[in-house]
Design a protein around this motif. Structure first.
Motif, mmCIF file in Angstrom:
data_model
loop_
_atom_site.group_PDB
_atom_site.id
_atom_site.type_symbol
_atom_site.label_atom_id
_atom_site.label_comp_id
_atom_site.label_asym_id
_atom_site.label_seq_id
_atom_site.Cartn_x
_atom_site.Cartn_y
_atom_site.Cartn_z
ATOM 1 N N GLY A 8 -54.276 -56.512 19.160
ATOM 2 C CA GLY A 8 -53.630 -55.456 18.258
ATOM 3 C C GLY A 8 -53.093 -56.522 16.792
ATOM 4 O O GLY A 8 -51.783 -56.124 15.940
ATOM 5 N N LEU A 9 -52.977 -57.564 16.409
ATOM 6 C CA LEU A 9 -52.638 -58.052 14.641
ATOM 7 C C LEU A 9 -53.494 -57.398 14.067
ATOM 8 O O LEU A 9 -52.612 -57.421 13.131
ATOM 9 N N SER A 10 -54.825 -56.640 14.251
ATOM 10 C CA SER A 10 -55.395 -55.979 13.098
ATOM 11 C C SER A 10 -55.002 -54.251 12.823
ATOM 12 O O SER A 10 -55.413 -54.469 12.339
ATOM 13 N N LEU A 11 -54.176 -54.163 13.797
ATOM 14 C CA LEU A 11 -53.785 -52.959 13.627
ATOM 15 C C LEU A 11 -53.425 -52.287 12.762
ATOM 16 O O LEU A 11 -53.126 -50.970 11.911
ATOM 17 N N PRO A 12 -52.288 -52.807 12.041
ATOM 18 C CA PRO A 12 -51.793 -52.031 10.414
ATOM 19 C C PRO A 12 -52.581 -52.109 9.620
ATOM 20 O O PRO A 12 -52.660 -50.927 8.657
ATOM 21 N N LEU A 13 -54.298 -52.515 9.863
ATOM 22 C CA LEU A 13 -55.252 -52.694 8.566
ATOM 23 C C LEU A 13 -55.681 -50.683 9.067
ATOM 24 O O LEU A 13 -55.956 -50.214 8.130
ATOM 25 N N LEU A 14 -55.243 -50.492 10.190
ATOM 26 C CA LEU A 14 -55.964 -49.256 10.458
ATOM 27 C C LEU A 14 -54.773 -47.935 9.606
ATOM 28 O O LEU A 14 -55.083 -47.116 9.798
ATOM 29 N N GLY A 15 -53.726 -48.321 9.356
ATOM 30 C CA GLY A 15 -53.018 -46.885 8.803
ATOM 31 C C GLY A 15 -51.402 -46.569 9.960
ATOM 32 O O GLY A 15 -51.402 -47.454 10.818
ATOM 33 N N THR A 16 -50.882 -46.042 9.328
ATOM 34 C CA THR A 16 -50.493 -44.638 10.413
ATOM 35 C C THR A 16 -51.244 -44.335 12.046
ATOM 36 O O THR A 16 -51.878 -44.299 12.065
ATOM 37 N N ALA A 31 -53.218 -47.845 20.748
ATOM 38 C CA ALA A 31 -52.481 -48.520 19.517
ATOM 39 C C ALA A 31 -53.876 -47.987 18.067
ATOM 40 O O ALA A 31 -53.318 -47.292 17.809
ATOM 41 N N ALA A 32 -54.595 -48.868 18.545
ATOM 42 C CA ALA A 32 -56.164 -48.770 17.146
ATOM 43 C C ALA A 32 -56.258 -47.187 17.551
ATOM 44 O O ALA A 32 -56.701 -46.524 16.825
ATOM 45 N N PHE A 33 -56.756 -46.701 19.080
ATOM 46 C CA PHE A 33 -57.036 -44.999 18.621
ATOM 47 C C PHE A 33 -56.425 -44.440 18.095
ATOM 48 O O PHE A 33 -56.703 -43.176 17.884
#
Length: 138
Positions: A8-16, A31-33
């Motif tokens: 989950g550390l890179s989730l902010p890269l996916l946006g909202t 969350a990523a999906f």
């Protein structure tokens, strides 16, 4: 390189983020999906409403087996509706996307960034269609 990545550390890269699927709710995958789904559906805004509705309806009615016809019935004309054609091909026959399809749609004001969103919109519709079929079966 020996550090263990934190889920989950890179989730902010996916946006909202968007709604998480029930099969992965509360997990980094969920969350990523959800974020990926929200970003992909933003691609619908690159089409006019009739074309976005056409692509959604076509994918919703798809039986997963019938191929798209080479031309005519079911496949929008490249010159007249290039965005609908590209999104529908991304959903149902991505192997049939040609450089000519991309070139027909990729004109000002559209950028490569827009192209990614449009293709992601079609692809996500197909993913959701498959997801609905799988989750309905339990």
């Amino acid at each position: 390189m020996r550090a263990r990545p934190e889920p989950g550390l890179s989730l902010p890269l996916l946006g909202t983020g968007g709604p998480q699927p029930s099969w992965a709710a509360g997990t980094p995958v969920g969350a990523a999906f959800g974020a990926l789904r929200a970003a992909a559906h933003a691609g619908a805004g690159l089409l006019d409403e009739p074309d976005a509705t056409f692509v959604r309806d076509s994918v919703a009615a798809w039986d997963w087996f019938a191929p798209l016809p080479p031309a005519g019935d079911g496949l929008p004309d490249r010159a007249e509706r290039p965005g609908a054609r590209l999104a529908l091909l991304a959903a149902r026959a991505p192997y049939r996307i040609t450089a000519e399809d991309v070139k027909a749609w990729r004109v000002e004001p559209f950028t490569d960034h827009c192209l990614v969103h449009l293709v992601a919109f079609g692809a996500m519709l197909a993913v959701e269609r498959v997801e609905a079929g799988l989750t309905a079966r339990g």
